[in-house]
Design a protein around this motif. Structure first.
Motif, PDB file in Angstrom:
ATOM      1  N   ALA A 348       2.130  -5.984   3.346  1.00 50.31           N
ATOM      2  CA  ALA A 348       3.488  -6.232   3.842  1.00 50.31           C
ATOM      3  C   ALA A 348       3.896  -5.257   4.936  1.00 50.31           C
ATOM      4  O   ALA A 348       5.021  -5.340   5.448  1.00 50.31           O
ATOM      5  CB  ALA A 348       4.482  -6.136   2.687  1.00 50.31           C
ATOM      6  N   SER A 349       2.986  -4.331   5.304  1.00 49.33           N
ATOM      7  CA  SER A 349       3.255  -3.300   6.312  1.00 49.33           C
ATOM      8  C   SER A 349       4.427  -2.409   5.944  1.00 49.33           C
ATOM      9  O   SER A 349       5.030  -1.765   6.808  1.00 49.33           O
ATOM     10  CB  SER A 349       3.505  -3.934   7.697  1.00 49.33           C
ATOM     11  OG  SER A 349       2.328  -4.532   8.180  1.00 49.33           O
ATOM     12  N   LEU A 350       4.752  -2.330   4.653  1.00 48.24           N
ATOM     13  CA  LEU A 350       5.842  -1.469   4.215  1.00 48.24           C
ATOM     14  C   LEU A 350       5.459   0.002   4.263  1.00 48.24           C
ATOM     15  O   LEU A 350       6.334   0.873   4.297  1.00 48.24           O
ATOM     16  CB  LEU A 350       6.274  -1.852   2.789  1.00 48.24           C
ATOM     17  CG  LEU A 350       6.894  -3.237   2.631  1.00 48.24           C
ATOM     18  CD1 LEU A 350       7.147  -3.549   1.161  1.00 48.24           C
ATOM     19  CD2 LEU A 350       8.192  -3.334   3.423  1.00 48.24           C
ATOM     20  N   ASP A 351       4.154   0.279   4.271  1.00 49.60           N
ATOM     21  CA  ASP A 351       3.718   1.684   4.336  1.00 49.60           C
ATOM     22  C   ASP A 351       4.075   2.324   5.681  1.00 49.60           C
ATOM     23  O   ASP A 351       4.087   3.553   5.802  1.00 49.60           O
ATOM     24  CB  ASP A 351       2.216   1.794   4.078  1.00 49.60           C
ATOM     25  CG  ASP A 351       1.389   1.008   5.088  1.00 49.60           C
ATOM     26  OD1 ASP A 351       1.799  -0.113   5.445  1.00 49.60           O
ATOM     27  OD2 ASP A 351       0.328   1.507   5.519  1.00 49.60           O
ATOM     28  N   GLU A 352       4.369   1.512   6.689  1.00 51.27           N
ATOM     29  CA  GLU A 352       4.684   2.030   8.017  1.00 51.27           C
ATOM     30  C   GLU A 352       6.160   2.428   8.173  1.00 51.27           C
ATOM     31  O   GLU A 352       6.530   3.061   9.167  1.00 51.27           O
ATOM     32  CB  GLU A 352       4.364   0.975   9.091  1.00 51.27           C
ATOM     33  CG  GLU A 352       2.999   0.333   8.987  1.00 51.27           C
ATOM     34  CD  GLU A 352       1.881   1.252   9.445  1.00 51.27           C
ATOM     35  OE1 GLU A 352       2.187   2.384   9.857  1.00 51.27           O
ATOM     36  OE2 GLU A 352       0.712   0.840   9.375  1.00 51.27           O
ATOM     37  N   LEU A 353       7.014   2.071   7.209  1.00 49.47           N
ATOM     38  CA  LEU A 353       8.449   2.286   7.375  1.00 49.47           C
ATOM     39  C   LEU A 353       8.838   3.749   7.638  1.00 49.47           C
ATOM     40  O   LEU A 353       9.746   4.005   8.442  1.00 49.47           O
ATOM     41  CB  LEU A 353       9.204   1.764   6.144  1.00 49.47           C
ATOM     42  CG  LEU A 353       9.306   0.239   6.027  1.00 49.47           C
ATOM     43  CD1 LEU A 353       9.991  -0.154   4.726  1.00 49.47           C
ATOM     44  CD2 LEU A 353      10.047  -0.342   7.225  1.00 49.47           C
ATOM     45  N   PRO A 354       8.192   4.755   6.999  1.00 48.66           N
ATOM     46  CA  PRO A 354       8.576   6.146   7.314  1.00 48.66           C
ATOM     47  C   PRO A 354       8.376   6.520   8.779  1.00 48.66           C
ATOM     48  O   PRO A 354       8.935   7.523   9.239  1.00 48.66           O
ATOM     49  CB  PRO A 354       7.665   6.977   6.394  1.00 48.66           C
ATOM     50  CG  PRO A 354       7.366   6.067   5.239  1.00 48.66           C
ATOM     51  CD  PRO A 354       7.255   4.700   5.853  1.00 48.66           C
ATOM     52  N   GLN A 355       7.594   5.739   9.523  1.00 45.97           N
ATOM     53  CA  GLN A 355       7.392   6.056  10.933  1.00 45.97           C
ATOM     54  C   GLN A 355       8.646   5.809  11.760  1.00 45.97           C
ATOM     55  O   GLN A 355       8.710   6.206  12.933  1.00 45.97           O
ATOM     56  CB  GLN A 355       6.207   5.265  11.482  1.00 45.97           C
ATOM     57  CG  GLN A 355       4.877   5.766  10.952  1.00 45.97           C
ATOM     58  CD  GLN A 355       3.715   4.887  11.342  1.00 45.97           C
ATOM     59  OE1 GLN A 355       3.737   4.224  12.366  1.00 45.97           O
ATOM     60  NE2 GLN A 355       2.687   4.879  10.501  1.00 45.97           N
TER      61      GLN A 355
END
Length: 453
Positions: A348-355
Motif C-alpha cells: 500500500a506504500s504506507l511505509d513511505e508516509l514518514p518521508q
C-alpha cells in the motif's frame, strides 16, 4: 550569481524603485490631504506602468547611478506634467500635493536604490555559500567569462579554477589556479564541490567537447557551453546569459528561479495537508510495527539527495533488518526478511508516509526521482551513463519512473537503466501539471498495489 538567483535579485531591483515612487505619492497624499482620492490611485497606476521594470543600476558606479535616477525622474515628471496639462487631469490634484510629491519622489527612489545596494551583502548571506565553478578552456573566451563573473555584483559564482590541455599553460592565471587537464575534469569536480562547469572551447573541438560532456554525466554539476550552439542530449537545455555572456545550458536543473519557488511551495503546502490527514495513521502503524517485531518503528537509511549530497530518509520499518551499509540486498518478491505487516505496508506504500517529514525538511520533494540506497548508487553510477544527473533535483516520494511500471525490484541493469531514462525524461519535461498527474496516478497505482514487494 546562478541564473535563478540573478533573476530574483534583478526582479527585486526592477520592482523596488517603481514601488518607492508609488509609496511616496500615497504617503504625501495621506499626510497633506488626510486620505487618498481615486485620482491618486490612477496616478499611482500610471507611474508604476511607466517605471516598471526599472533599469538595473546596481552594477553602475554610485555617482552614475544617482545621475541616472535623477535624469529618469526629470523625464518622467516632465512627461506626467505635459500629459496632465493637455488632458486637464492635473486639475484633479491639489497643487501643493503635487509639488511636495515631485520634491520627495526622487529621494525615495534614491533611498530604495541605495537601501538595496547596502543590503547586497545580507542578500548574499541569505542565498548561502557561493556556487563553485570551473572553466574548461583557458582561452580569451574563458578568461573574459571569469573577468565578468568577478566584476558582476549580481553574481554568486566563485571560479575555483581552469582546466586546459595545452602543455604551455601556466600553473595559475591571475587569481585562478589551473587544476589540471580537461580529461581530469570528473576527478576535480567532486573534491572541489564544483556545481557549475563552463565549457569555453571552440566549435572545432567538437569531438573533444562530446567526450568531455560524456565524462560529466557522472557528476551533478550544471554544465553550460560558451558561447556557440552545440547539439547533444540536453537536460533543460536553453539559451541564457551570465554576466552578459551568452550560454547554452547543457545539463541544468528545471527548478531555478520562479520554477523552484513554485515547486517548493507546492511541496510544502501539499505535504502539510497530507501529513495533517495521515498523522494519526502514521502513529498507529508505527506502534504496530514496534509491537510486531524487534527493532525501531522508523527505519532510517542514507540516500543521495540534491547535488549528490547524503541525506537520511525515514520509512516505517517493513523488514526484520535495517540495513544501511556498503552492501544492501534489494527487497525481492516473497522476500523472507519482510514482516507480515511490512508486506501490507509495502503493497500500500504506507511505509513511505514518514518521508513527508523529509519533504518539509527540504531534503525531498513529493515528486522526483526515487532515492536509492547509497550502496546502490555507487554500484549503478559506474554501470549506467548519466546516472548521477538524476540528483540535479531533490528525490521524490514518487516519480515518473514509478507511475510507468518501474516500481519495486530492479533485478537487472536493464531495468535500472529504464528507470533512470524515465527520471531524466522527467527532468527534461517538468511542469507543475506533470507533477499533479504523477501524484494522481500514484494514488491509483497504490490502490491497485502493483509491483510493490
Amino acid at each position: 550569481m546562478s541564473l535563478g538567483h540573478a533573476r530574483l535579485l534583478t526582479g527585486l531591483e526592477m520592482t523596488l524603485e517603481p514601488l518607492a515612487l508609488v509609496a511616496s505619492l500615497w504617503i504625501v497624499g495621506l499626510l497633506m490631504e488626510g486620505g487618498l482620492a481615486p485620482s491618486h490611485m490612477v496616478l499611482a497606476l500610471v507611474v508604476f506602468s511607466l517605471t516598471f521594470p526599472s533599469e538595473a543600476r546596481l552594477a553602475l558606479p554610485r555617482g552614475r547611478a544617482i545621475v541616472n535616477i535623477l535624469v529618469g525622474w526629470l523625464a518622467l515628471a516632465g512627461l506626467l506634467a505635459a500629459f496632465g496639462q493637455a488632458s486637464g487631469y492635473v486639475d484633479h490634484f491639489r497643487g501643493d500635493t503635487l509639488l511636495a510629491w515631485c520634491a520627495v519622489a526622487p529621494w525615495c527612489q534614491l533611498g530604495a536604490h541605495f537601501a538595496l545596494r547596502a543590503a547586497l551583502p545580507v542578500l548574499r548571506t541569505l542565498r548561502g555559500r557561493p556556487k563553485s565553478a570551473l572553466i574548461a578552456g583557458m582561452n580569451p573566451l574563458g578568461l573574459e567569462l571569469a573577468r565578468r563573473l568577478k566584476a558582476d555584483v549580481y553574481s554568486d559564482v566563485r571560479i575555483a579554477g581552469f582546466l586546459d590541455d595545452r602543455s604551455s599553460a601556466p600553473l595559475e592565471i591571475g587569481p585562478y589556479p589551473v587544476l589540471g587537464r580537461l580529461e581530469d575534469l570528473p576527478k576535480v569536480v567532486k573534491p572541489h564541490r564544483i556545481e557549475l562547469v563552463y565549457v569555453a572551447l571552440p566549435m572545432v573541438s567538437c569531438p573533444r567537447i562530446e567526450a568531455l560532456l560524456d565524462t560529466l554525466r557522472d557528476t551533478t554539476a550544471s554544465v553550460y557551453f560558451v558561447p556557440d550552439m552545440f547539439v547533444t542530449e540536453l537536460i533543460q537545455g536553453r539559451v541564457d546569459s551570465v554576466s552578459g555572456m551568452p550560454l547554452l545550458g547543457v545539463f541544468d536543473s528545471p527548478f531555478s528561479g520562479a520554477s523552484g519557488l513554485v515547486k517548493r511551495a507546492s511541496d510544502v503546502v501539499l505535504s502539510l495537508l497530507i501529513l495533517s490527514l495521515t498523522a494519526p495513521l502514521i502513529l498507529v502503524l508505527a506502534a504496530l510495527v514496534k509491537l510486531g517485531s524487534p527493532g525501531p518503528a522508523i527505519f532510517r537509511q542514507r540516500r543521495y539527495g540534491l547535488d549528490g549530497e547524503e541525506i537520511v530518509v525515514y520509512k516505517l520499518r517493513t523488514m526484520t533488518v535495517a540495513e544501511d551499509g556498503d552492501s544492501i540486498r534489494q527487497c525481492r518478491k516473497a522476500d523472507e526478511r519482510v514482516t507480515p505487516l511490512g508486506r501490507f505496508l509495502r503493497r500500500a506504500s504506507l511505509d513511505e508516509l514518514p518521508q513527508l517529514v523529509n519533504v518539509l525538511q527540504g531534503r525531498m520533494s513529493l515528486v522526483g526521482p526515487r532515492p536509492h540506497a547509497v550502496a546502490h548508487n555507487e554500484l549503478y553510477r559506474n554501470l549506467i551513463k548519466g546516472y548521477m544527473q538524476r540528483h540535479k533535483v531533490r528525490p521524490g516520494l514518487t516519480g515518473w519512473a514509478q507511475v510507468n511500471g518501474l516500481r519495486g525490484e530492479t533485478e537487472s541493469v536493464e531495468k535500472m537503466k529504464a528507470r533512470i531514462d524515465h527520471d531524466l525524461d522527467y527532468l527534461r519535461s517538468w511542469s507543475l501539471r506533470l507533477d499533479i498527474y504523477i501524484i494522481a496516478k500514484t494514488v491509483w497505482m497504490v490502490l491497485r498495489g502493483k509491483h510493490a514487494y
